[in-house]
Design an enzyme around this catalytic site. Structure first.
Site, PDB file in Angstrom:
ATOM      1  CG  ASP A 171     -33.098  -5.498  23.358  1.00  0.00           C
ATOM      2  OD1 ASP A 171     -33.784  -4.896  22.326  1.00  0.00           O
ATOM      3  OD2 ASP A 171     -33.283  -4.933  24.589  1.00  0.00           O
ATOM      4  CE  LYS A 228     -33.038  -5.905  29.904  1.00  0.00           C
ATOM      5  NZ  LYS A 228     -32.930  -6.078  28.294  1.00  0.00           N
ATOM      6  CG  ASP A 262     -30.803  -2.126  24.799  1.00  0.00           C
ATOM      7  OD1 ASP A 262     -31.992  -2.187  24.652  1.00  0.00           O
ATOM      8  OD2 ASP A 262     -30.159  -1.329  25.022  1.00  0.00           O
ATOM      9  CD  GLU A 307     -35.447   1.306  25.705  1.00  0.00           C
ATOM     10  OE1 GLU A 307     -34.010   1.571  25.539  1.00  0.00           O
ATOM     11  OE2 GLU A 307     -35.904   0.259  25.817  1.00  0.00           O
TER      12      GLU A 307
HETATM   13  O1  LIG Z   1     -37.298  -6.186  29.803  1.00  0.00           O
HETATM   14  C1  LIG Z   1     -36.812  -5.715  28.697  1.00  0.00           C
HETATM   15  N1  LIG Z   1     -36.175  -6.431  27.633  1.00  0.00           N
HETATM   16  C2  LIG Z   1     -35.269  -5.719  26.595  1.00  0.00           C
HETATM   17  N2  LIG Z   1     -35.263  -4.567  26.375  1.00  0.00           N
HETATM   18  C3  LIG Z   1     -35.752  -3.670  27.690  1.00  0.00           C
HETATM   19  C4  LIG Z   1     -35.406  -2.314  27.471  1.00  0.00           C
HETATM   20  O2  LIG Z   1     -34.700  -1.873  26.435  1.00  0.00           O
HETATM   21  C5  LIG Z   1     -35.824  -1.525  28.625  1.00  0.00           C
HETATM   22  F1  LIG Z   1     -35.434  -0.084  28.499  1.00  0.00           F
HETATM   23  C6  LIG Z   1     -36.319  -2.143  29.851  1.00  0.00           C
HETATM   24  C7  LIG Z   1     -36.904  -1.188  30.929  1.00  0.00           C
HETATM   25  C8  LIG Z   1     -38.202  -1.389  31.411  1.00  0.00           C
HETATM   26  C9  LIG Z   1     -38.617  -0.465  32.629  1.00  0.00           C
HETATM   27  C10 LIG Z   1     -37.720   0.440  33.101  1.00  0.00           C
HETATM   28  F2  LIG Z   1     -37.929   1.181  34.053  1.00  0.00           F
HETATM   29  C11 LIG Z   1     -36.429   0.702  32.543  1.00  0.00           C
HETATM   30  C12 LIG Z   1     -36.239  -0.330  31.405  1.00  0.00           C
HETATM   31  C13 LIG Z   1     -36.799  -3.464  29.820  1.00  0.00           C
HETATM   32  C14 LIG Z   1     -36.305  -4.279  28.662  1.00  0.00           C
HETATM   33 MG   LIG Z   2     -33.438  -3.255  25.594  1.00  0.00          MG
END
Ligand SMILES: O=c1[nH]cnc2c(O)c(F)c(-c3ccc(F)cc3)cc12
Ligand SMILES: [Mg+2]
Length: 228
Positions: free
Chosen positions: A155, A158, A183, A213
């Site tokens: 997590d 990416k 995730d 989330e």
């Molecule tokens: O960088 C991340 N590391 C770990 N988990 C993440 C995540 O759960 C996200 F939803 C997102 C996320 C950030 C911005 C968005 F517009 C959508 C998802 C990023 C991360």
């Molecule tokens: Mg995440």
């Protein structure tokens, strides 16, 4: 100057969650992030999938890549039996600091492995390592006396999902039956990782659709069993 988002989460939890009660800390984070300010915790919907995979795997050795504020660390730790070890790696020192203070509020016996003052050996369940996963993964066997992981929760960033998975294989940290749970495989997405675990004969992979989330956007987690 002002506060950061992780600090605002910490202050809300310190004000509104019961000390020593990890469930109240988890739900306080969820209510803050759904009502006040979004943050990138795995959240309550995908968190229930995470819980189910932890309970089904009954892991003794768990690795988490990407601690952030420690929300998923706490979700996992609360389901582990005494004697299990949960290693979580975070490269952002501010995130790691906030996570440590949230663990303290939750009464989680967490140890900051980078601070040498704690007694040696696995006196506690959660071990927080500060640094880059690509640097720390090759050191885990020697530094922490860990042989294989039963469960890895991926997590973090990416673009690191696939290289870090290859590194876990090369370092001999996975055994037949080890479970990877990743995730955000839909949003923001990890296409190279998905292509690898879904097409490699060394994994049996399964997608669990869910939502990002605290939002009505599609996301999901990918469970991949290493076949050795
Ligand atoms: O960088 C991340 N590391 C770990 N988990 C993440 C995540 O759960 C996200 F939803 C997102 C996320 C950030 C911005 C968005 F517009 C959508 C998802 C990023 C991360
Ligand atoms: Mg995440």
């Amino acid at each position: 100057s002002g506060t950061t988002r992780p600090m605002r989460i910490l202050h809300y939890v310190q004000r509104s969650a019961k000390c020593g009660d990890v469930l109240s800390v988890i739900s306080a984070i969820d209510s803050f992030c759904s009502k006040v300010e979004w943050a990138m915790n795995v959240g309550d919907k995908k968190g229930e999938i995470l819980d189910a995979v932890v309970l089904e795997t009954r892991p003794r050795y768990v690795l988490e890549l990407g601690t952030y504020c420690g929300y998923s660390t706490m979700r996992i730790a609360r389901l582990l039996p005494p004697g299990a070890r949960l290693i979580t790696i975070e490269m952002n020192s501010h995130y790691a600091q906030v996570a440590k203070e949230l663990f303290q509020h939750a009464g989680l016996d967490a140890q900051d492995k980078s601070a040498e003052k704690r007694p040696a050996g696995p006196t506690c369940k959660v071990e927080l390592l500060l640094g880059s996963s690509s640097v720390l993964i090759p050191q885990l066997k020697k530094k922490l006396d860990i042989d294989k992981f039963d469960l890895v929760f991926i997590d973090h960033w990416k673009v690191s999902y696939l290289p870090d998975t290859r590194l876990l294989e090369e370092c001999g940290l996975l055994k037949s039956g080890s479970v990877l749970l990743a995730d955000n495989v839909t949003c923001p997405g990890a296409p190279d990782y998905l292509e690898y675990v879904r097409n490699s004969p060394r994994y049996r992979s399964q997608y669990f659709p869910s939502q990002l989330e605290y939002l009505q956007v599609e996301d999901g987690v990918e469970k991949s069993v290493f076949l050795g």
